[in-house]
Design an enzyme around this catalytic site. Structure first.
Site, mmCIF file in Angstrom:
data_model
loop_
_atom_site.group_PDB
_atom_site.id
_atom_site.type_symbol
_atom_site.label_atom_id
_atom_site.label_comp_id
_atom_site.label_asym_id
_atom_site.label_seq_id
_atom_site.Cartn_x
_atom_site.Cartn_y
_atom_site.Cartn_z
ATOM 1 N N GLU A 118 -24.077 38.785 61.138
ATOM 2 C CA GLU A 118 -23.407 40.083 61.320
ATOM 3 C C GLU A 118 -23.579 40.966 60.075
ATOM 4 O O GLU A 118 -22.692 41.658 59.656
ATOM 5 C CB GLU A 118 -21.912 39.884 61.620
ATOM 6 C CG GLU A 118 -21.637 38.968 62.794
ATOM 7 C CD GLU A 118 -20.167 38.876 63.163
ATOM 8 O OE1 GLU A 118 -19.373 39.716 62.702
ATOM 9 O OE2 GLU A 118 -19.801 37.970 63.945
ATOM 10 N N GLU B 88 -14.518 32.150 63.424
ATOM 11 C CA GLU B 88 -13.484 32.435 62.413
ATOM 12 C C GLU B 88 -12.230 31.585 62.552
ATOM 13 O O GLU B 88 -11.113 32.079 62.557
ATOM 14 C CB GLU B 88 -13.122 33.936 62.483
ATOM 15 C CG GLU B 88 -14.325 34.839 62.276
ATOM 16 C CD GLU B 88 -14.010 36.320 62.470
ATOM 17 O OE1 GLU B 88 -12.830 36.685 62.570
ATOM 18 O OE2 GLU B 88 -14.971 37.110 62.532
HETATM 19 O O1 G3I Z 1 -15.718 50.905 74.485
HETATM 20 C C1 G3I Z 1 -14.345 50.706 74.858
HETATM 21 C C2 G3I Z 1 -13.769 52.003 75.386
HETATM 22 O O2 G3I Z 1 -14.425 52.357 76.596
HETATM 23 C C3 G3I Z 1 -12.281 51.828 75.634
HETATM 24 O O3 G3I Z 1 -11.722 53.054 76.048
HETATM 25 C C4 G3I Z 1 -11.619 51.348 74.337
HETATM 26 C C5 G3I Z 1 -10.133 51.153 74.491
HETATM 27 O O4 G3I Z 1 -9.898 49.938 75.198
HETATM 28 O O5 G3I Z 1 -12.192 50.088 73.934
HETATM 29 C C6 G3I Z 1 -13.573 50.251 73.653
HETATM 30 O O6 G3I Z 1 -14.067 48.972 73.310
HETATM 31 C C7 G3I Z 1 -13.721 48.553 71.995
HETATM 32 C C8 G3I Z 1 -15.022 48.119 71.323
HETATM 33 O O7 G3I Z 1 -14.750 47.562 70.038
HETATM 34 C C9 G3I Z 1 -15.981 49.272 71.159
HETATM 35 O O8 G3I Z 1 -15.444 50.162 70.244
HETATM 36 C C10 G3I Z 1 -12.796 47.340 72.131
HETATM 37 O O9 G3I Z 1 -11.567 47.774 72.638
HETATM 38 C C11 G3I Z 1 -12.594 46.735 70.738
HETATM 39 O O10 G3I Z 1 -11.854 45.527 70.866
HETATM 40 C C12 G3I Z 1 -13.959 46.386 70.144
HETATM 41 O O11 G3I Z 1 -13.760 45.897 68.821
HETATM 42 C C13 G3I Z 1 -14.760 44.959 68.386
HETATM 43 C C14 G3I Z 1 -14.020 43.811 67.693
HETATM 44 O O12 G3I Z 1 -14.970 42.866 67.160
HETATM 45 C C15 G3I Z 1 -13.117 43.088 68.673
HETATM 46 O O13 G3I Z 1 -13.898 42.591 69.741
HETATM 47 C C16 G3I Z 1 -15.685 45.632 67.383
HETATM 48 O O14 G3I Z 1 -16.456 46.635 68.025
HETATM 49 C C17 G3I Z 1 -16.631 44.581 66.829
HETATM 50 O O15 G3I Z 1 -17.514 45.137 65.857
HETATM 51 C C18 G3I Z 1 -15.842 43.445 66.180
HETATM 52 O O16 G3I Z 1 -16.798 42.489 65.781
HETATM 53 C C19 G3I Z 1 -16.290 41.370 65.035
HETATM 54 C C20 G3I Z 1 -17.062 40.131 65.474
HETATM 55 O O17 G3I Z 1 -16.898 39.932 66.855
HETATM 56 C C21 G3I Z 1 -16.612 38.919 64.672
HETATM 57 N N1 G3I Z 1 -16.782 39.173 63.235
HETATM 58 C C22 G3I Z 1 -16.077 40.365 62.751
HETATM 59 C C23 G3I Z 1 -16.562 41.585 63.531
HETATM 60 C C24 G3I Z 1 -15.925 42.840 63.001
HETATM 61 O O18 G3I Z 1 -14.537 42.783 63.197
#
Ligand code: G3I
Length: 366
Positions: A276, A162
């Site tokens: 995705e 991105e």
């Molecule tokens: O599981 C942990 C939990 O144990 C912890 O307490 C909490 C607080 O820190 O975090 C949790 O992890 C989170 C994870 O999602 C699972 O929910 C991360 O903080 C959070 O950053 C993560 O967000 C992900 C996001 O990218 C950022 O990495 C999303 O799941 C994920 O679906 C999203 O994916 C992106 C692709 O990489 C790129 N394209 C867009 C897509 C959607 O935004």
């Protein structure tokens, strides 16, 4: 006497019944159980899903459905910068290793995601103070560290994710809106993307290297700029193998633009990965929306269309596969991360196949 005759008549009737039944079945081909048709068994290319190590290791229905239906995994977030290098120079691959280990144990492909992104950065990077050489070193060290760690274990990487703005197709740079800018472009200059591919290739020469982005289905400046960049990279001999078309779409998507984007991306000669895929039924997150059969059938038709359009517009040799962003509604980032009221995936939150599953599978076969 009457009782005996009765009994004989009874047995005669039973015998006659079985005779007719056997006669009938002898003429019929026996109804053999058809092998359970799965997504991976139907597709002529890999079918993948984003996964988390927690779900893999803790949810029985999750990993049995995954093992049955898919043959490629992408780490949803656990191989990203903030997770793998939480402090400068100190790497933590535990969660990523759990996913990669699961994939190796079950002979699944791993698509690494992602090495460089303007989001999911640890505080030490966001607050880093240094000259351009110091920035280049932290950038190169991260790429080399992670790509070397996973060398021989991942088939491919989303090297850069991105990097192109939604509005005008320029590279993300200074923060236009919070989170829209790219710290990498700001401190490393516009050619950071090419160097990311070169560093990754040096660390893992056998991995296929992808540029991954969303919004290609809009057409316009973002897609034009992406194709121009990819073409330039190819002409420069930058080691790029493919492009990720994220396909985070909704039921209002312009299907003609999806097909046109797939065709144009394929024309670059690169591999095309639908990386995705999910299809939102509630893009405005209307909390009063009630899930209806009509919405589910609209979604099913689109899943079928995506599979058919991918096969129609991307030559077989360039199909890196179709990956959905998780596979069950309850695990979708839209629901679990954004807390939206939505049902974007082929399985419901109880891991039951939706009509989207069957239509996706049909689109893979026709
Ligand atoms: O599981 C942990 C939990 O144990 C912890 O307490 C909490 C607080 O820190 O975090 C949790 O992890 C989170 C994870 O999602 C699972 O929910 C991360 O903080 C959070 O950053 C993560 O967000 C992900 C996001 O990218 C950022 O990495 C999303 O799941 C994920 O679906 C999203 O994916 C992106 C692709 O990489 C790129 N394209 C867009 C897509 C959607 O935004």
């Amino acid at each position: 006497m009457l009782v005996i005759l009765n009994r004989y008549f009874y047995f005669l009737l039973i015998g006659l019944f079985f005779f007719i039944a056997c006669k009938k079945s002898a003429n019929q081909t026996p109804q053999l159980p058809t092998p359970a048709a799965t997504l991976q068994g139907t597709a002529s290319f890999p079918m993948g899903s984003a996964v988390t190590s927690y779900n893999l290791l803790n949810k029985y229905n999750y990993f049995t459905t995954l093992l049955t239906e898919y043959n490629s995994l992408t780490a949803d977030y656990e191989m990203k910068f903030d997770q793998t290098e939480p402090q400068q120079g100190s790497f933590n691959y535990t969660a990523g290793d759990a996913i990669v280990g699961f994939a190796a144990q079950h002979h699944l492909r791993i698509h690494g995601h992602n090495l460089i992104w303007h989001q999911a950065l640890p505080a030490w990077v966001i607050n880093f103070k240094g000259d351009s050489l110091a920035w280049e070193n932290l950038f190169k060290n991260h790429i080399e560290g992670e790509a070397t760690h996973y060398k021989g274990q991942v088939a491919s990487w989303d090297v850069v994710n991105e990097a192109i703005r939604d509005d005008n197709g320029a590279l993300r740079n200074k923060d236009v809106n919070a989170g829209d800018g790219s710290i990498w472009r700001q401190h490393l200059g516009p050619d950071y993307i090419a160097r990311a591919f070169q560093y990754t290739h040096e660390a893992d020469p056998n991995a296929l290297l992808f540029y991954n982005d969303y919004g290609q289905e809009w057409g316009g400046p973002k897609l034009d700029s992406m194709i121009a960049m990819l073409t330039k990279f190819k002409n420069r001999g930058i080691p790029i193998s493919g492009v990720g078309f994220q396909m985070h779409i909704d039921i209002h998507v312009d299907t003609a633009r999806v097909s046109s984007a797939l065709k144009r991306l394929a024309a670059t000669g690169l591999m095309v990965h639908i990386s995705e895929l999910d299809i939102s039924l509630n893009p405005s997150n209307d909390q009063s929306l009630v899930l209806s059969n009509q919405l589910l059938y609209q979604q099913a038709a689109l899943y079928q269309f995506i599979a058919e359009s991918y096969r129609a517009n991307v030559p077989a040799a360039q199909r890196y596969g179709i990956t959905t962003w998780e596979f069950s509604d309850g695990d979708s980032w839209l629901v679990s991360w954004l807390k939206h009221k939505d049902w974007p995936l082929p399985f419901d939150s109880d891991y039951k196949k939706k009509s989207a599953y069957y239509s996706l599978q049909y689109g893979l076969t026709k």
